[in-house]
Design a protein around this motif. Structure first.
Motif, PDB file in Angstrom:
ATOM      1  N   ALA A 115      -5.547  13.050   3.137  1.00 22.58           N
ATOM      2  CA  ALA A 115      -6.454  11.957   3.517  1.00 22.58           C
ATOM      3  C   ALA A 115      -5.900  10.635   2.977  1.00 22.58           C
ATOM      4  O   ALA A 115      -6.214  10.225   1.861  1.00 22.58           O
ATOM      5  N   LEU A 116      -5.061   9.967   3.781  1.00 22.19           N
ATOM      6  CA  LEU A 116      -4.398   8.740   3.338  1.00 22.19           C
ATOM      7  C   LEU A 116      -5.392   7.657   2.950  1.00 22.19           C
ATOM      8  O   LEU A 116      -5.217   7.007   1.912  1.00 22.19           O
ATOM      9  N   GLU A 117      -6.408   7.433   3.741  1.00 26.26           N
ATOM     10  CA  GLU A 117      -7.346   6.344   3.432  1.00 26.26           C
ATOM     11  C   GLU A 117      -8.058   6.579   2.103  1.00 26.26           C
ATOM     12  O   GLU A 117      -8.302   5.640   1.348  1.00 26.26           O
ATOM     13  N   LYS A 118      -8.372   7.824   1.803  1.00 29.17           N
ATOM     14  CA  LYS A 118      -8.995   8.156   0.518  1.00 29.17           C
ATOM     15  C   LYS A 118      -8.038   7.825  -0.635  1.00 29.17           C
ATOM     16  O   LYS A 118      -8.448   7.260  -1.645  1.00 29.17           O
ATOM     17  N   ILE A 119      -6.757   8.157  -0.466  1.00 32.74           N
ATOM     18  CA  ILE A 119      -5.756   7.879  -1.501  1.00 32.74           C
ATOM     19  C   ILE A 119      -5.564   6.374  -1.643  1.00 32.74           C
ATOM     20  O   ILE A 119      -5.451   5.852  -2.761  1.00 32.74           O
ATOM     21  N   ARG A 120      -5.537   5.657  -0.527  1.00 31.59           N
ATOM     22  CA  ARG A 120      -5.400   4.195  -0.592  1.00 31.59           C
ATOM     23  C   ARG A 120      -6.577   3.558  -1.327  1.00 31.59           C
ATOM     24  O   ARG A 120      -6.392   2.645  -2.122  1.00 31.59           O
TER      25      ARG A 120
ATOM     26  N   LYS B 137       0.812  -1.218   0.000  1.00 35.19           N
ATOM     27  CA  LYS B 137       0.000   0.000   0.000  1.00 35.19           C
ATOM     28  C   LYS B 137       0.845   1.268   0.000  1.00 35.19           C
ATOM     29  O   LYS B 137       1.988   1.270   0.448  1.00 35.19           O
ATOM     30  N   ILE B 138       0.224   2.340  -0.455  1.00 31.05           N
ATOM     31  CA  ILE B 138       0.809   3.675  -0.336  1.00 31.05           C
ATOM     32  C   ILE B 138       0.717   4.093   1.126  1.00 31.05           C
ATOM     33  O   ILE B 138      -0.251   3.764   1.817  1.00 31.05           O
ATOM     34  N   SER B 139       1.728   4.855   1.587  1.00 34.60           N
ATOM     35  CA  SER B 139       1.696   5.365   2.951  1.00 34.60           C
ATOM     36  C   SER B 139       2.499   6.656   3.023  1.00 34.60           C
ATOM     37  O   SER B 139       2.916   7.188   1.987  1.00 34.60           O
ATOM     38  N   THR B 140       2.704   7.151   4.243  1.00 35.42           N
ATOM     39  CA  THR B 140       3.398   8.430   4.432  1.00 35.42           C
ATOM     40  C   THR B 140       4.338   8.372   5.630  1.00 35.42           C
ATOM     41  O   THR B 140       4.207   7.509   6.495  1.00 35.42           O
ATOM     42  N   PHE B 141       5.249   9.331   5.658  1.00 35.52           N
ATOM     43  CA  PHE B 141       6.069   9.625   6.837  1.00 35.52           C
ATOM     44  C   PHE B 141       5.760  11.054   7.245  1.00 35.52           C
ATOM     45  O   PHE B 141       5.477  11.905   6.404  1.00 35.52           O
TER      46      PHE B 141
ATOM     47  N   ASN C  82       3.768  14.016   9.661  1.00 37.48           N
ATOM     48  CA  ASN C  82       2.421  14.331  10.117  1.00 37.48           C
ATOM     49  C   ASN C  82       1.407  13.707   9.161  1.00 37.48           C
ATOM     50  O   ASN C  82       1.428  13.974   7.968  1.00 37.48           O
ATOM     51  N   ARG C  83       0.493  12.912   9.675  1.00 41.26           N
ATOM     52  CA  ARG C  83      -0.437  12.194   8.796  1.00 41.26           C
ATOM     53  C   ARG C  83      -1.383  13.138   8.059  1.00 41.26           C
ATOM     54  O   ARG C  83      -1.918  12.786   7.010  1.00 41.26           O
ATOM     55  N   LEU C  84      -1.580  14.355   8.554  1.00 42.62           N
ATOM     56  CA  LEU C  84      -2.464  15.325   7.898  1.00 42.62           C
ATOM     57  C   LEU C  84      -1.716  16.248   6.932  1.00 42.62           C
ATOM     58  O   LEU C  84      -2.329  16.910   6.097  1.00 42.62           O
TER      59      LEU C  84
END
Length: 188
Positions: free
Chosen positions: A143-148, A80-84, A86-88
């Motif tokens: 919005a990570l979940e939206k992108i996922r 999956k795509i993710s981030t490093f 601040n999640r916002l």
């Protein structure tokens, strides 16, 4: 004058890079990140060395050749795509790689060899990933979940053979910015 920085990584084969670039082009239309990684610069970092003397670089090259001989090629699968950060308002947007013990062992050997040479390396837990964008500049929250949800199944589960490790030099003023200095094939 800028100092040269170096790192050791697993390169991403062209067919996977092309696929990631296609996904990245879709995401660019929607996501205001400050910079997007050039498809020739996709990689999985094993050790970021920073600055290095010529003596250290020679030691790294010798260590890489020995390590490569002691590891066989192995398959990696995108996750999956993710981030490093601040999640916002993330610092990094990245494509994940599924857990693979052979990658973890390769990274461990590279990491410890670089420590033995005298490098001060990042001590955070290894999170294998391929950086695709940097520095969120959106006026709204990321919005990570939206992108996922949007990207689900587009690159996830794509597999490739990890068959080399590479010593790269960074050129911040160029695109692509990473120059391979030494390519070491893993054992077959």
């Amino acid at each position: 004058m800028r100092k040269n920085h170096y790192f050791i990584a697993v390169p991403i084969p062209i067919e996977i890079s092309e696929h990631l670039a296609w996904l990245q082009a879709e995401l660019k239309e929607l996501l205001p990140f400050r910079s997007w990684v050039h498809k020739q610069d996709y990689h999985i970092t094993l050790a970021f060395l920073g600055e290095a003397s010529s003596v250290q670089l020679e030691q790294v090259k010798q260590a890489m050749e020995q390590i490569a001989k002691s590891h066989c090629s192995f398959m990696l699968t995108l996750d999956k795509i993710s981030t490093f950060g601040n999640r916002l308002a993330p610092r990094i947007l990245w494509q994940g790689v599924k857990e693979e013990p052979k990658l973890r062992k390769l990274r461990e050997d590279v990491y410890h060899a670089c420590i033995d040479i005298g490098f001060s390396l990042d001590q955070r837990p290894f999170a294998p990933h391929i950086t695709i964008a940097r520095k969120w500049q959106g006026e709204t929250e990321f919005a990570l979940e939206k992108i996922r949800t949007m990207t689900a199944g587009k690159v996830e589960n794509a597999s490739f053979l990890a068959s080399h490790i590479v010593l790269y030099q960074t050129h911040l003023e160029r695109v692509p910015k990473y120059e391979p200095l030494l390519i070491c094939p893993l054992s077959q």
